[in-house]
Design a protein around this motif. Sequence first.
Motif, PDB file in Angstrom:
ATOM      1  N   LYS A 168     -35.853  25.488  -3.210  1.00 46.84           N
ATOM      2  CA  LYS A 168     -35.171  26.733  -3.496  1.00 46.84           C
ATOM      3  C   LYS A 168     -33.895  26.825  -2.685  1.00 46.84           C
ATOM      4  CE  LYS A 168     -34.366  30.793  -5.173  1.00 46.84           C
ATOM      5  NZ  LYS A 168     -33.935  30.924  -6.573  1.00 46.84           N
ATOM      6  N   ARG A 169     -32.785  27.004  -3.391  1.00 47.19           N
ATOM      7  CA  ARG A 169     -31.487  27.193  -2.736  1.00 47.19           C
ATOM      8  C   ARG A 169     -30.971  28.604  -2.995  1.00 47.19           C
ATOM      9  NH1 ARG A 169     -30.978  21.974  -4.936  1.00 47.19           N
ATOM     10  NH2 ARG A 169     -30.732  20.326  -3.362  1.00 47.19           N
ATOM     11  N   PHE A 170     -30.373  29.174  -1.959  1.00 43.65           N
ATOM     12  CA  PHE A 170     -29.632  30.420  -2.091  1.00 43.65           C
ATOM     13  C   PHE A 170     -28.179  30.068  -1.788  1.00 43.65           C
ATOM     14  CE2 PHE A 170     -33.931  31.751  -0.885  1.00 43.65           C
ATOM     15  CZ  PHE A 170     -34.211  32.682  -1.877  1.00 43.65           C
ATOM     16  N   GLY A 171     -27.407  29.808  -2.825  1.00 42.04           N
ATOM     17  CA  GLY A 171     -26.049  29.310  -2.610  1.00 42.04           C
ATOM     18  C   GLY A 171     -26.111  27.946  -1.957  1.00 42.04           C
ATOM     19  N   SER A 172     -25.459  27.807  -0.821  1.00 44.16           N
ATOM     20  CA  SER A 172     -25.459  26.522  -0.112  1.00 44.16           C
ATOM     21  C   SER A 172     -26.636  26.391   0.861  1.00 44.16           C
ATOM     22  CB  SER A 172     -24.147  26.351   0.671  1.00 44.16           C
ATOM     23  OG  SER A 172     -24.011  27.395   1.627  1.00 44.16           O
ATOM     24  N   PHE A 173     -27.409  27.482   1.006  1.00 44.40           N
ATOM     25  CA  PHE A 173     -28.519  27.449   1.963  1.00 44.40           C
ATOM     26  C   PHE A 173     -29.776  26.901   1.305  1.00 44.40           C
ATOM     27  CE2 PHE A 173     -32.235  29.683   3.865  1.00 44.40           C
ATOM     28  CZ  PHE A 173     -32.201  29.050   5.105  1.00 44.40           C
ATOM     29  N   LEU A 174     -30.346  25.879   1.902  1.00 42.04           N
ATOM     30  CA  LEU A 174     -31.566  25.262   1.396  1.00 42.04           C
ATOM     31  C   LEU A 174     -32.769  25.925   2.079  1.00 42.04           C
ATOM     32  CD1 LEU A 174     -32.811  23.024  -0.391  1.00 42.04           C
ATOM     33  CD2 LEU A 174     -32.622  21.481   1.590  1.00 42.04           C
ATOM     34  N   ALA A 175     -33.432  26.817   1.360  1.00 48.61           N
ATOM     35  CA  ALA A 175     -34.560  27.562   1.937  1.00 48.61           C
ATOM     36  C   ALA A 175     -35.853  26.762   1.875  1.00 48.61           C
ATOM     37  CB  ALA A 175     -34.738  28.890   1.206  1.00 48.61           C
ATOM     38  N   LEU A 176     -36.070  26.025   0.784  1.00 43.83           N
ATOM     39  CA  LEU A 176     -37.251  25.169   0.622  1.00 43.83           C
ATOM     40  C   LEU A 176     -36.798  23.792   0.193  1.00 43.83           C
ATOM     41  CD1 LEU A 176     -39.680  27.527  -1.368  1.00 43.83           C
ATOM     42  CD2 LEU A 176     -39.586  27.173   1.108  1.00 43.83           C
ATOM     43  N   ASN A 177     -37.383  22.784   0.812  1.00 42.79           N
ATOM     44  CA  ASN A 177     -36.987  21.412   0.519  1.00 42.79           C
ATOM     45  C   ASN A 177     -38.208  20.578   0.130  1.00 42.79           C
ATOM     46  OD1 ASN A 177     -35.593  19.019   0.283  1.00 42.79           O
ATOM     47  ND2 ASN A 177     -35.422  18.664   2.482  1.00 42.79           N
ATOM     48  N   ARG A 178     -38.450  20.486  -1.177  1.00 41.71           N
ATOM     49  CA  ARG A 178     -39.513  19.633  -1.727  1.00 41.71           C
ATOM     50  C   ARG A 178     -40.880  19.941  -1.094  1.00 41.71           C
ATOM     51  NH1 ARG A 178     -37.844  16.302  -5.165  1.00 41.71           N
ATOM     52  NH2 ARG A 178     -39.756  15.060  -5.093  1.00 41.71           N
ATOM     53  N   VAL A 179     -41.265  21.193  -1.192  1.00 37.60           N
ATOM     54  CA  VAL A 179     -42.555  21.636  -0.653  1.00 37.60           C
ATOM     55  C   VAL A 179     -43.676  21.249  -1.622  1.00 37.60           C
ATOM     56  CG1 VAL A 179     -43.957  23.685  -0.174  1.00 37.60           C
ATOM     57  CG2 VAL A 179     -41.632  23.502   0.750  1.00 37.60           C
ATOM     58  N   ASP A 180     -44.716  20.618  -1.080  1.00 38.52           N
ATOM     59  CA  ASP A 180     -45.916  20.283  -1.850  1.00 38.52           C
ATOM     60  C   ASP A 180     -47.100  21.053  -1.275  1.00 38.52           C
ATOM     61  OD1 ASP A 180     -44.498  18.456  -3.388  1.00 38.52           O
ATOM     62  OD2 ASP A 180     -45.019  16.759  -2.102  1.00 38.52           O
ATOM     63  N   LEU A 181     -47.853  21.712  -2.148  1.00 42.68           N
ATOM     64  CA  LEU A 181     -49.065  22.435  -1.745  1.00 42.68           C
ATOM     65  C   LEU A 181     -50.139  22.188  -2.790  1.00 42.68           C
ATOM     66  CD1 LEU A 181     -47.939  26.041  -0.670  1.00 42.68           C
ATOM     67  CD2 LEU A 181     -48.892  24.299   0.812  1.00 42.68           C
ATOM     68  N   GLN A 182     -51.367  22.141  -2.340  1.00 43.21           N
ATOM     69  CA  GLN A 182     -52.483  21.983  -3.273  1.00 43.21           C
ATOM     70  C   GLN A 182     -53.696  22.716  -2.724  1.00 43.21           C
ATOM     71  OE1 GLN A 182     -53.520  17.902  -4.105  1.00 43.21           O
ATOM     72  NE2 GLN A 182     -54.326  18.418  -6.111  1.00 43.21           N
ATOM     73  N   MET A 183     -54.330  23.522  -3.578  1.00 39.59           N
ATOM     74  CA  MET A 183     -55.519  24.274  -3.169  1.00 39.59           C
ATOM     75  C   MET A 183     -56.642  24.043  -4.164  1.00 39.59           C
ATOM     76  SD  MET A 183     -54.199  28.012  -1.910  1.00 39.59           S
ATOM     77  CE  MET A 183     -55.904  28.573  -1.798  1.00 39.59           C
ATOM     78  N   LEU A 204     -45.598  33.325  -6.735  1.00 37.95           N
ATOM     79  CA  LEU A 204     -45.923  34.561  -7.448  1.00 37.95           C
ATOM     80  C   LEU A 204     -45.048  34.789  -8.669  1.00 37.95           C
ATOM     81  CD1 LEU A 204     -46.383  36.916  -4.366  1.00 37.95           C
ATOM     82  CD2 LEU A 204     -48.187  36.199  -5.931  1.00 37.95           C
ATOM     83  N   GLY A 205     -44.012  33.980  -8.849  1.00 32.87           N
ATOM     84  CA  GLY A 205     -43.106  34.180  -9.971  1.00 32.87           C
ATOM     85  C   GLY A 205     -42.063  35.240  -9.713  1.00 32.87           C
ATOM     86  N   ILE A 206     -41.901  35.647  -8.461  1.00 32.22           N
ATOM     87  CA  ILE A 206     -40.863  36.622  -8.100  1.00 32.22           C
ATOM     88  C   ILE A 206     -39.513  35.928  -7.997  1.00 32.22           C
ATOM     89  CG2 ILE A 206     -40.106  38.233  -6.299  1.00 32.22           C
ATOM     90  CD1 ILE A 206     -43.108  38.608  -5.623  1.00 32.22           C
ATOM     91  N   LEU A 207     -39.505  34.700  -7.485  1.00 32.38           N
ATOM     92  CA  LEU A 207     -38.305  33.865  -7.424  1.00 32.38           C
ATOM     93  C   LEU A 207     -38.503  32.630  -8.299  1.00 32.38           C
ATOM     94  CD1 LEU A 207     -37.568  33.820  -3.571  1.00 32.38           C
ATOM     95  CD2 LEU A 207     -36.337  35.137  -5.309  1.00 32.38           C
ATOM     96  N   LYS A 208     -37.436  32.157  -8.879  1.00 35.89           N
ATOM     97  CA  LYS A 208     -37.492  30.936  -9.683  1.00 35.89           C
ATOM     98  C   LYS A 208     -37.058  29.751  -8.831  1.00 35.89           C
ATOM     99  CE  LYS A 208     -36.071  28.933 -14.087  1.00 35.89           C
ATOM    100  NZ  LYS A 208     -35.260  29.123 -15.316  1.00 35.89           N
ATOM    101  N   ALA A 209     -37.850  28.703  -8.842  1.00 34.32           N
ATOM    102  CA  ALA A 209     -37.526  27.506  -8.065  1.00 34.32           C
ATOM    103  C   ALA A 209     -36.251  26.861  -8.593  1.00 34.32           C
ATOM    104  CB  ALA A 209     -38.674  26.509  -8.120  1.00 34.32           C
ATOM    105  N   THR A 210     -35.450  26.335  -7.680  1.00 29.92           N
ATOM    106  CA  THR A 210     -34.254  25.587  -8.079  1.00 29.92           C
ATOM    107  C   THR A 210     -34.656  24.235  -8.660  1.00 29.92           C
ATOM    108  OG1 THR A 210     -33.076  26.633  -6.237  1.00 29.92           O
ATOM    109  CG2 THR A 210     -32.004  24.752  -7.294  1.00 29.92           C
ATOM    110  N   GLU A 211     -35.637  23.605  -8.030  1.00 30.29           N
ATOM    111  CA  GLU A 211     -36.190  22.334  -8.503  1.00 30.29           C
ATOM    112  C   GLU A 211     -37.693  22.337  -8.250  1.00 30.29           C
ATOM    113  OE1 GLU A 211     -34.249  19.074  -6.548  1.00 30.29           O
ATOM    114  OE2 GLU A 211     -32.263  19.965  -6.809  1.00 30.29           O
ATOM    115  N   GLY A 212     -38.386  21.402  -8.911  1.00 35.45           N
ATOM    116  CA  GLY A 212     -39.826  21.303  -8.736  1.00 35.45           C
ATOM    117  C   GLY A 212     -40.551  22.350  -9.569  1.00 35.45           C
ATOM    118  N   TYR A 213     -41.861  22.405  -9.405  1.00 36.65           N
ATOM    119  CA  TYR A 213     -42.642  23.372 -10.174  1.00 36.65           C
ATOM    120  C   TYR A 213     -43.859  23.821  -9.383  1.00 36.65           C
ATOM    121  CZ  TYR A 213     -45.980  19.626 -11.155  1.00 36.65           C
ATOM    122  OH  TYR A 213     -46.907  18.617 -11.024  1.00 36.65           O
TER     123      TYR A 213
END
Length: 299
Positions: free
Chosen positions: A11-26, A50-59
């Motif tokens: 997830k990017r907000f402009g030039s700021f990289l907030a999330l970088n290829r996060v993997d989670l599994q439950m 939660l679907g509040i924000l849309k990911a820039t990449e990944g799913y």
Amino acid sequence: MTVLQATGLTKRFGSFLALNRVDLQMRPGEIYGFIGPNGAGKSTTIRVLLGILKATEGYAKIFGKDSWRDAVEIHKRLAYVPGDVNLWPNLTGGEVIDLFIKLRGGQVTRRREELIEKFSLDPSKKCRTYSKGNRQKVALIAAFASDADLYILDEPTSGLDPLMENVFQECVLKAKREEKSVLLSSHILSEVERLCDRVGIIRKGEIIETGTLDELRHLTRINIHLRTSNKITDLTSLPGVHDIENHDEDVSFQVDTEKMGEVIKYVSQFGILKLESMPPTLEDLFMRHYEQSGDEGAF
């Protein structure tokens, strides 16, 4: 089978990289602890899930459905509690609880009354009169009174006193016994350590470690408290020994896990009278990560 899966979540907000290829599994029936300091990316990850924000990449998928496209369907089986709850000021706490339960398509049951009593909430008061702790109680009661399959809890005990934190922990463990899944983001490391089956540590938008506490313990040191019949010599020269402190007849220190056998073999020649070994806590593990990275972030 997975309840929740995030792959390459960015997830990017402009030039700021907030999330970088996060993997989670439950997995079903699992309590997953999600920890990191303020600004590490915990809440951003949760908002994408939660679907509040849309990911820039990944799913991200929950119950096999896309978190963004199928958010409405997913929320029928999901309960979410944020760390700072805002409520309708002119509704009573009881009215808000009932509203949340019905919004998920559920029915008001006896469980609601049991939880109101457990959390010592007066449901007849207007929400504008509630303290932060009482607002959290409203959200927690609404969540645990609903028949959700997944609970996403982002700093849910913020503002609660220790007694209410214990009630919250009982509710989480009850959900686990009912084979519900819980994603718990918390700054209370003892809470995570007590409740969670697995833990993920996030730093600067990246997952840096994940696993059970036993799997992660190799990353830190074991605490040793020792008394011997003869004074130990040359302890400082042993590889893997750190933070030696002498207390009259006793000595305490830390040992790198992989060096434990060699250290015990060495000290045994001095005649061990007392030996206490304490595994590293989640706080030890977490702080060592951040000391090594040089981060100053606080919870």
